[in-house]
Design a protein around this motif. Structure first.
Motif, PDB file in Angstrom:
ATOM      1  N   ARG A  72      -5.247   5.337  -0.341  1.00 14.44           N
ATOM      2  CA  ARG A  72      -5.740   4.964   0.963  1.00 14.44           C
ATOM      3  C   ARG A  72      -6.982   4.312   0.724  1.00 14.44           C
ATOM      4  O   ARG A  72      -7.594   4.552   0.072  1.00 14.44           O
ATOM      5  N   ARG A  73      -7.579   3.521   1.711  1.00  9.06           N
ATOM      6  CA  ARG A  73      -8.690   2.955   1.665  1.00  9.06           C
ATOM      7  C   ARG A  73      -9.818   3.852   1.857  1.00  9.06           C
ATOM      8  O   ARG A  73      -9.626   4.825   2.724  1.00  9.06           O
ATOM      9  N   LEU A  74     -11.096   3.448   1.499  1.00  5.85           N
ATOM     10  CA  LEU A  74     -12.009   4.444   1.494  1.00  5.85           C
ATOM     11  C   LEU A  74     -13.389   3.675   1.424  1.00  5.85           C
ATOM     12  O   LEU A  74     -13.612   2.848   0.586  1.00  5.85           O
ATOM     13  N   VAL A  75     -14.397   4.406   2.251  1.00  8.16           N
ATOM     14  CA  VAL A  75     -15.913   3.626   2.144  1.00  8.16           C
ATOM     15  C   VAL A  75     -16.626   5.033   1.744  1.00  8.16           C
ATOM     16  O   VAL A  75     -16.591   6.001   2.334  1.00  8.16           O
ATOM     17  N   ALA A  76     -17.300   4.953   0.763  1.00  5.73           N
ATOM     18  CA  ALA A  76     -17.874   6.145   0.011  1.00  5.73           C
ATOM     19  C   ALA A  76     -19.615   5.621   0.308  1.00  5.73           C
ATOM     20  O   ALA A  76     -20.008   4.883  -0.602  1.00  5.73           O
ATOM     21  N   TRP A  87      -3.250 -13.908 -10.667  1.00  2.00           N
ATOM     22  CA  TRP A  87      -3.539 -12.606 -10.861  1.00  2.00           C
ATOM     23  C   TRP A  87      -4.003 -11.809  -9.609  1.00  2.00           C
ATOM     24  O   TRP A  87      -3.707 -10.758  -9.621  1.00  2.00           O
ATOM     25  N   ILE A  88      -4.662 -12.869  -8.719  1.00  3.15           N
ATOM     26  CA  ILE A  88      -5.080 -12.066  -7.448  1.00  3.15           C
ATOM     27  C   ILE A  88      -4.198 -11.086  -6.702  1.00  3.15           C
ATOM     28  O   ILE A  88      -4.308 -10.327  -6.109  1.00  3.15           O
ATOM     29  N   ALA A  89      -2.693 -11.907  -6.455  1.00  3.84           N
ATOM     30  CA  ALA A  89      -1.862 -11.823  -5.632  1.00  3.84           C
ATOM     31  C   ALA A  89      -1.235 -10.515  -6.375  1.00  3.84           C
ATOM     32  O   ALA A  89      -0.549  -9.625  -5.435  1.00  3.84           O
ATOM     33  N   ASP A  90      -1.438  -9.787  -7.336  1.00  7.76           N
ATOM     34  CA  ASP A  90      -0.794  -8.745  -8.148  1.00  7.76           C
ATOM     35  C   ASP A  90      -1.626  -7.569  -8.031  1.00  7.76           C
ATOM     36  O   ASP A  90      -1.440  -6.491  -8.357  1.00  7.76           O
ATOM     37  N   LEU A  91      -2.832  -7.694  -7.566  1.00  7.17           N
ATOM     38  CA  LEU A  91      -3.844  -6.642  -7.545  1.00  7.17           C
ATOM     39  C   LEU A  91      -3.548  -5.327  -6.624  1.00  7.17           C
ATOM     40  O   LEU A  91      -2.785  -5.818  -5.303  1.00  7.17           O
ATOM     41  N   ALA A  92      -3.469  -4.106  -6.818  1.00 10.95           N
ATOM     42  CA  ALA A  92      -3.140  -2.953  -6.118  1.00 10.95           C
ATOM     43  C   ALA A  92      -4.255  -2.223  -5.503  1.00 10.95           C
ATOM     44  O   ALA A  92      -4.149  -1.571  -4.562  1.00 10.95           O
ATOM     45  N   CYS A  93      -5.513  -2.467  -6.251  1.00 14.27           N
ATOM     46  CA  CYS A  93      -6.744  -1.927  -5.982  1.00 14.27           C
ATOM     47  C   CYS A  93      -7.848  -2.647  -6.146  1.00 14.27           C
ATOM     48  O   CYS A  93      -8.202  -3.352  -7.246  1.00 14.27           O
ATOM     49  N   VAL A  94      -8.913  -2.650  -5.190  1.00 16.56           N
ATOM     50  CA  VAL A  94     -10.021  -3.608  -5.009  1.00 16.56           C
ATOM     51  C   VAL A  94     -11.228  -2.714  -4.747  1.00 16.56           C
ATOM     52  O   VAL A  94     -11.252  -2.070  -3.936  1.00 16.56           O
ATOM     53  N   VAL A  95     -12.007  -2.381  -5.736  1.00 18.26           N
ATOM     54  CA  VAL A  95     -13.232  -1.629  -5.594  1.00 18.26           C
ATOM     55  C   VAL A  95     -14.464  -2.535  -5.453  1.00 18.26           C
ATOM     56  O   VAL A  95     -14.691  -3.703  -6.366  1.00 18.26           O
ATOM     57  N   VAL A  96     -15.138  -2.488  -4.490  1.00 19.50           N
ATOM     58  CA  VAL A  96     -16.440  -3.368  -3.824  1.00 19.50           C
ATOM     59  C   VAL A  96     -17.495  -2.222  -4.391  1.00 19.50           C
ATOM     60  O   VAL A  96     -18.077  -1.520  -3.329  1.00 19.50           O
ATOM     61  N   ASP A  97     -18.487  -2.469  -5.517  1.00 18.87           N
ATOM     62  CA  ASP A  97     -19.678  -1.855  -5.589  1.00 18.87           C
ATOM     63  C   ASP A  97     -20.691  -2.478  -4.788  1.00 18.87           C
ATOM     64  O   ASP A  97     -20.973  -3.725  -4.608  1.00 18.87           O
ATOM     65  N   GLU A  98     -21.818  -1.630  -4.251  1.00 19.37           N
ATOM     66  CA  GLU A  98     -22.749  -2.222  -3.498  1.00 19.37           C
ATOM     67  C   GLU A  98     -22.389  -2.868  -2.256  1.00 19.37           C
ATOM     68  O   GLU A  98     -23.075  -4.019  -1.922  1.00 19.37           O
ATOM     69  N   VAL A  99     -21.478  -2.277  -1.463  1.00 17.77           N
ATOM     70  CA  VAL A  99     -20.826  -3.318  -0.546  1.00 17.77           C
ATOM     71  C   VAL A  99     -21.960  -3.484   0.687  1.00 17.77           C
ATOM     72  O   VAL A  99     -21.736  -4.315   1.716  1.00 17.77           O
ATOM     73  N   HIS A 100     -22.991  -2.652   0.566  1.00 14.50           N
ATOM     74  CA  HIS A 100     -23.946  -2.764   1.808  1.00 14.50           C
ATOM     75  C   HIS A 100     -24.591  -4.034   1.518  1.00 14.50           C
ATOM     76  O   HIS A 100     -25.378  -4.652   2.504  1.00 14.50           O
ATOM     77  N   ALA A 139      -3.452 -10.761  -1.213  1.00 12.79           N
ATOM     78  CA  ALA A 139      -2.717  -9.443  -1.741  1.00 12.79           C
ATOM     79  C   ALA A 139      -2.655  -8.442  -0.517  1.00 12.79           C
ATOM     80  O   ALA A 139      -3.268  -7.555  -0.665  1.00 12.79           O
ATOM     81  N   PRO A 140      -1.577  -8.601   0.274  1.00 14.72           N
ATOM     82  CA  PRO A 140      -1.291  -7.703   1.530  1.00 14.72           C
ATOM     83  C   PRO A 140      -0.962  -6.260   1.045  1.00 14.72           C
ATOM     84  O   PRO A 140      -0.448  -5.989   0.105  1.00 14.72           O
ATOM     85  N   GLY A 141      -1.657  -5.610   1.753  1.00 17.31           N
ATOM     86  CA  GLY A 141      -1.560  -3.888   1.473  1.00 17.31           C
ATOM     87  C   GLY A 141      -2.374  -3.500   0.428  1.00 17.31           C
ATOM     88  O   GLY A 141      -2.122  -2.323   0.055  1.00 17.31           O
ATOM     89  N   VAL A 142      -3.217  -4.284  -0.251  1.00 19.89           N
ATOM     90  CA  VAL A 142      -4.249  -3.838  -1.358  1.00 19.89           C
ATOM     91  C   VAL A 142      -5.164  -2.654  -0.931  1.00 19.89           C
ATOM     92  O   VAL A 142      -5.573  -2.776   0.489  1.00 19.89           O
ATOM     93  N   GLN A 143      -5.153  -1.764  -1.626  1.00 27.32           N
ATOM     94  CA  GLN A 143      -6.247  -0.638  -1.527  1.00 27.32           C
ATOM     95  C   GLN A 143      -7.494  -0.972  -1.561  1.00 27.32           C
ATOM     96  O   GLN A 143      -8.000  -1.590  -2.664  1.00 27.32           O
ATOM     97  N   ILE A 144      -8.510  -0.827  -0.973  1.00 28.39           N
ATOM     98  CA  ILE A 144      -9.737  -1.159  -0.783  1.00 28.39           C
ATOM     99  C   ILE A 144     -10.861   0.007  -0.891  1.00 28.39           C
ATOM    100  O   ILE A 144     -10.463   0.888  -0.010  1.00 28.39           O
ATOM    101  N   VAL A 145     -11.600   0.062  -1.932  1.00 30.23           N
ATOM    102  CA  VAL A 145     -12.481   0.923  -2.028  1.00 30.23           C
ATOM    103  C   VAL A 145     -13.993   0.563  -2.144  1.00 30.23           C
ATOM    104  O   VAL A 145     -14.220  -0.078  -2.766  1.00 30.23           O
TER     105      VAL A 145
END
Length: 630
Positions: free
Chosen positions: A40-44, A129-142, A164-170
């Motif tokens: 599941r996608r999440l913003v922390a 390799w971008i299309a194969d991603l299952a999870c993308v984490v963005v640090d310091e998204v602010h 990467a449709p459906g990729v999990q974003i954190v």
């Protein structure tokens, strides 16, 4: 919640437990409950040192495929790469410009660490390799709200979701005013917390007394003038060091950081670290740094070489340094916690005068206070005087941080990303571009009519620059495609084209000509031009006027042009064999400034050479030769 109960391999659980991580922090447990290990996608949005990296690691290790960790800074990329590389059975790649794996190698890794610019470039150039991603984490998204990197970050996130449709974003964020808007934009859950593993109290120093937000007060033993901000800062740092703690002191400028470090030197003794720094180079800046470090204190700013900064950061983390005097850039993500943070300066010069620092930026500095497992508490002290005590208190202690707002509407940024969308075949019409931009943070809070208006302006500008054609649809010209592929802004591409066409009518086209063209572009960093240098630089420009594609009387920004001449002159002398030590001393720049200009010039010369290959310039400008000499 315990680590052993998480859906991780036995070896990974053992890895965390061997580092003393048995129980999850409350924000980490909340992230698990929100489905972080279930895709599941999440913003922390939680404070510094509250375990965000662990949350990101959980997401990537439990994802059904490779993970990507996006960072804003190279230094942070290096730090995270080293952290993830320690995970058992996990392969890690990195792409930052300093350390690059090849495109094929990146695709073979479980985790890739990269800056947002590198990810954007990979998307533009069709990296598989971008299309194969299952999870993308963005640090310091602010930082999506920052003028420099913000637009690239939000467009990258928008196009990533298409590749990467459906990729999990954190998304990991500092405590900001509107994390719910960021979560809504990313269609993600939200974990928001003010919990910290070490209690933090923030206070204001004025008139020899510190008043903290928990109601406590403390007298500071200032040896000099209690009303002098530097004397007070020195006392506050020394007090912490005497109590076997470490301190960070933030000031507004490089010179102030060096001066304060020289005053504080002697609070400790670090001869081994000083020897390491002396071995890195022979510049005057390096020698001054080593002399300060010998006394247990370092300074840290962008004028230092990257190797200098790395050595200082590691020595501080290893407790081999007692204090660092730094500009605010040190607070931007790199892990250097201390017991006490002292913020002497809360204003900076912006070109139009002194302005207050944003509340979020000051909170980021304060968040460095308190080292988990080392300090019983963390303290952040804002240094002022009785006349500003109340304002400092209201602005930085009581007030919350600002809202994050998109900067994509900036014309230069929008042109850059509209060209990228067209050149990368994401869209071939105005409606198609709007559809892509609809996934950006900018579009999330902007009416469609307003978005369409700024888009029409960007398209018209790009047509005028000969980078796209607008006939039966939108398409990138060969020039536009090359500009996008080389990852320069359209304004830089247009400036290079103008330089090439002017050079075709010149009798003397030299290496200085090539360097001057790329140095007078928006993508080249400015180089400080002091008052004492102007006359000398003016004479140099007159003597070499026949080698420049821009004449003195032809520019609307003479000061900016003369600054570009200085940068070109420095780089020209470097390519002709002048040493770094001599250039740093003669042109009054930091070794880190020289390092960054060389790297930037290498990129821009390569881009200019590629652009020259797709237009009929009528002359050969030696971009490639000068690049080889760098």
């Amino acid at each position: 919640m315990r680590v052993r109960d998480l859906p991780l391999s036995r070896s990974v659980i053992d890895h965390f437990q061997s580092r003393g991580i048995e129980e999850l922090y409350p924000p980490q447990a909340a992230a698990v409950e929100a489905g972080i290990t279930e895709g599941r996608r999440l913003v922390a949005a939680v404070p510094t040192a509250s375990g965000k990296t662990f949350v990101a690691t959980l997401a990537m290790l439990t994802a059904d495929g490779p993970g990507l960790y996006i960072v804003p800074l190279r230094a942070l990329a290096r730090e995270k790469y080293e952290t993830f590389s320690e995970l058992p059975g996990v392969s890690v790649g990195i792409s930052t410009g300093d350390f690059d794996s090849s495109a094929s190698e990146l695709g073979d890794n479980d985790i890739v660490v990269a800056t947002s610019e590198k990810v954007d470039s990979a998307i533009r150039n069709g990296a598989d390799w971008i299309a194969d991603l299952a999870c993308v984490v963005v640090d310091e998204v602010h930082l999506v709200g920052s003028e420099g990197r913000g637009p690239t970050l939000e467009v990258t996130l928008a196009t990533l979701q298409r590749r990467a449709p459906g990729v999990q974003i954190v998304a990991l964020s500092a405590t900001v005013a509107n994390p719910d808007e960021i979560a809504d934009w990313l269609d993600a859950g939200l974990v928001q917390s003010t919990w910290r593993p070490v209690d933090l109290r923030t206070g204001v120093y004025a008139g020899s007394e510190v008043v903290f937000d928990d109601g406590t007060e403390r007298q500071a033993s200032v040896a000099g003038d209690p009303a002098d901000a530097t004397d007070a800062t020195q006392a506050l740092v020394a007090e912490t060091v005497d109590d076997d703690g470490q301190a960070l002191a933030f000031v507004r400028s490089r010179r102030e950081a060096e001066t304060l470090a020289e005053r504080l030197a002697g609070l400790g003794s670090s001869p081994d670290v000083a020897d390491e720094i002396r071995a890195l180079d022979g510049t005057e800046t390096g020698r001054r740094l080593a002399d300060c470090v010998e006394g247990g204190v370092a300074f840290h700013h962008a004028g230092l070489r990257s190797t200098h900064r790395i050595a200082v950061e590691r020595a501080f983390r290893d407790r081999r340094l007692r204090a660092i005097c730094a500009t605010p850039t040190l607070a931007a993500g790199v892990n250097v916690p201390a017991r006490r943070v002292v913020i002497r300066d809360q204003k900076r010069y912006t070109g139009s005068g002194m302005e207050w620092l944003p509340t979020l930026e000051v909170h980021q500095m304060c968040g460095r206070a308190g080292r988990p497992h080392l300090d019983p508490y963390g303290e952040a002290v804002l240094v002022g005087d009785p006349t500003v005590r109340d304002e400092l208190w209201e602005r930085y202690v009581e007030a919350g941080p600002e809202c994050v707002e998109s900067k994509l509407a900036d014309p230069n940024a929008l042109r850059t990303h509209v060209l990228s969308v067209v050149a990368s075949d994401f869209a071939a019409s105005r409606e198609g571009i709007l559809d892509v931009l609809d996934a950006t943070f900018f579009a999330h809070g902007t009416p469609t009519a307003e978005l369409g208006g700024v888009l029409d302006t960007a398209i018209a500008d790009l047509v005028g620059m000969e980078m796209i054609v607008d006939d039966d649809g939108l398409a990138a010209t060969d020039l536009g495609a090359q500009v996008s592929r080389q990852y320069v802004t359209p304004a830089t591409g247009a400036r290079v084209v103008d330089g090439l066409r002017t050079a075709a009518g010149m009798d003397e086209v030299t290496g200085l000509t090539a360097l001057a063209i790329v140095c007078d572009t928006p993508d080249m960093q400015d180089t400080y031009l002091g008052n004492r240098e102007r006359a000398d630089m003016y004479r140099f420009a007159q003597a070499h006027a026949d080698e420049f594609t821009t004449r003195m009387g032809e520019t609307d920004d003479f000061e900016g042009w003369l600054t570009a001449v200085k940068t070109a002159r420095i780089l020209y002398e470097w390519t002709e064999g002048t040493s770094a030590e001599e250039l740093v001393e003669r042109f009054r720049i930091g070794p880190g400034d020289l390092e960054s200009r060389i790297e930037r010039a290498e990129w821009l010369l390569g881009a200019a050479d590629a652009i020259a290959g797709v237009i009929e310039a009528g002359t050969v400008v030696p971009f490639r030769d000068r690049r080889a000499r760098l």
